[in-house]
Structures are given as structure tokens and as C-alpha cells.
Design an enzyme around this catalytic site. Sequence first.
Site, short mmCIF file in Angstrom:
data_model
loop_
_atom_site.label_atom_id
_atom_site.label_comp_id
_atom_site.label_asym_id
_atom_site.label_seq_id
_atom_site.Cartn_x
_atom_site.Cartn_y
_atom_site.Cartn_z
N LYS A 188 43.38 -39.17 -27.17
CA LYS A 188 43.16 -39.99 -28.37
C LYS A 188 42.33 -39.26 -29.42
CE LYS A 188 43.69 -44.45 -26.00
NZ LYS A 188 43.09 -45.81 -25.80
N TYR A 224 51.65 -50.31 -28.61
CA TYR A 224 50.68 -51.34 -28.26
C TYR A 224 51.20 -52.75 -28.53
CZ TYR A 224 47.10 -47.75 -27.50
OH TYR A 224 46.38 -46.69 -27.02
N GLU A 239 57.55 -45.49 -23.53
CA GLU A 239 56.62 -44.72 -24.35
C GLU A 239 57.13 -43.30 -24.61
OE1 GLU A 239 52.87 -45.19 -22.25
OE2 GLU A 239 52.89 -47.36 -22.60
N ASN A 287 38.32 -44.62 -26.09
CA ASN A 287 38.19 -44.31 -24.66
C ASN A 287 38.99 -43.09 -24.20
OD1 ASN A 287 40.69 -45.47 -24.75
ND2 ASN A 287 40.29 -47.08 -23.26
N HIS A 320 45.08 -42.24 -23.28
CA HIS A 320 46.04 -43.30 -22.97
C HIS A 320 46.94 -42.80 -21.85
CE1 HIS A 320 49.29 -46.24 -23.42
NE2 HIS A 320 50.10 -45.21 -23.29
P1 IDP Z 1 44.54 -49.17 -20.89
O1 IDP Z 1 44.46 -48.18 -22.04
O2 IDP Z 1 43.55 -48.84 -19.82
O3 IDP Z 1 45.94 -49.39 -20.38
P2 IDP Z 1 44.79 -51.75 -22.22
O4 IDP Z 1 44.24 -53.04 -21.72
O5 IDP Z 1 46.28 -51.54 -22.17
O6 IDP Z 1 44.02 -50.58 -21.48
O7 IDP Z 1 44.31 -51.61 -23.74
C1 IDP Z 1 44.85 -50.62 -24.58
C2 IDP Z 1 43.75 -50.00 -25.39
O8 IDP Z 1 43.20 -50.98 -26.28
C3 IDP Z 1 42.57 -49.50 -24.57
O9 IDP Z 1 42.76 -48.21 -24.07
C4 IDP Z 1 41.42 -49.57 -25.56
O10 IDP Z 1 41.40 -48.41 -26.38
C5 IDP Z 1 41.80 -50.76 -26.39
N1 IDP Z 1 41.09 -51.97 -25.93
C6 IDP Z 1 41.38 -52.71 -24.85
N2 IDP Z 1 40.53 -53.74 -24.73
C7 IDP Z 1 39.69 -53.64 -25.78
C8 IDP Z 1 38.58 -54.43 -26.22
O11 IDP Z 1 38.20 -55.43 -25.62
N3 IDP Z 1 37.96 -54.01 -27.36
C9 IDP Z 1 38.36 -52.91 -28.06
N4 IDP Z 1 39.39 -52.14 -27.67
C10 IDP Z 1 40.06 -52.51 -26.55
MG MG Z 2 47.59 -50.28 -21.22
#
Ligand code: IDP
Ligand code: MG
Length: 134
Positions: A10, A50, A127, A113, A116
Site C-alpha cells: 500500500k 473494495y 482481484e 496497514n 493488501h
Molecule cells: P483486510 O485488508 O485484512 O482484508 P478488510 O476488513 O477487508 O481487511 O478491510 C479492508 C481494508 O480497509 C483494511 O486493510 C484497512 O486498510 C481498511 N479498514 C478496515 N477496517 C477499517 C476501520 O475500521 N477503519 C479504517 N480502515 C479500515
Molecule cells: Mg479484505
Amino acid sequence: MDQRTYIMIKPDAVKRGLIAPIIQRFENTGLVIERLELAVLTREQAAANYVEHEGKPFYEGLIEYITSGPVVKMVLAGPEAVMVCRKLMGATNPRDAAPGTVRGDFGLTVDANVVHGSDSSESARREIDIFFGE
Ligand code: IDP
Ligand code: MG
């Protein structure tokens, strides 16, 4: 049997100069890098990736962030590639991610984070088509 997964470094991690150490972690697993490209995502690609999060409070911020700068797009292949990469990445919130995982070692907040990774073989196909389809 080999499986493919879509992995993306990212924008925060690219900006911080972490491309090489993160790719090293994925290579260390033994999975094979089949595709590798630096690119800025279009809004359309980000929204397609997303789509399951549309309408959530963090959605707009997520789309803004993921299109804010270059990312590294990768396809990795090998036995159980999806599960192997998800384990290596660690929990979505880096504060919950175990030390030794990519998010645990390089991340600090849930909105930036570091990586992805596809969450299933089906997501991976979808994807890979979004990011490497013609
Ligand atoms: P993942 O990336 O571990 O699969 P997902 O639940 O699919 O997690 O969420 C996609 C992305 O959305 C996450 O990697 C993160 O960057 C963002 N995200 C998820 N939950 C939150 C939140 O509560 N606040 C802000 N960003 C979030
Ligand atoms: Mg996810």
C-alpha cells in the site's frame, strides 16, 4: 495444487521505502512472484477491489488513501498461497497483528496497514482480473 493470490504493498509502505523488505518476506515463504508492477490505482480499480466495504464509515477514506500514491501490485503462486499470505500479513489492525507478521512489524494504524492480500481463491481471481486484466 498451486493457488494464486493478489498482494499489494500500500501507498504508506511505498512512501516509507519498505518495498524491498516487504517483498523479501513474501519471497521467504517459497511462493513464486508471477507478476510485479508499480502503479497508481484508478478510482475505478480501488472501488472494484473494495466493493464489499462500500457504505462503511471508513470507505471514502480507504479509496482516497489507496489511490494517493504508487502501490506495488503482485501475483504470488504456490501451495495454499492465499492462506500463507494472509498468515504472513497478520491481523487487519497492526496493533493486533503479531510480531513477525508484515503488519505487526511495519504497521501502526488500521487505515494505513502496509499490505493488501486476497482473502479467498475467488477474491484472488477477481482481484487479479481487476489489476492485471487487459
Ligand atoms: P483486510 O485488508 O485484512 O482484508 P478488510 O476488513 O477487508 O481487511 O478491510 C479492508 C481494508 O480497509 C483494511 O486493510 C484497512 O486498510 C481498511 N479498514 C478496515 N477496517 C477499517 C476501520 O475500521 N477503519 C479504517 N480502515 C479500515
Ligand atoms: Mg479484505
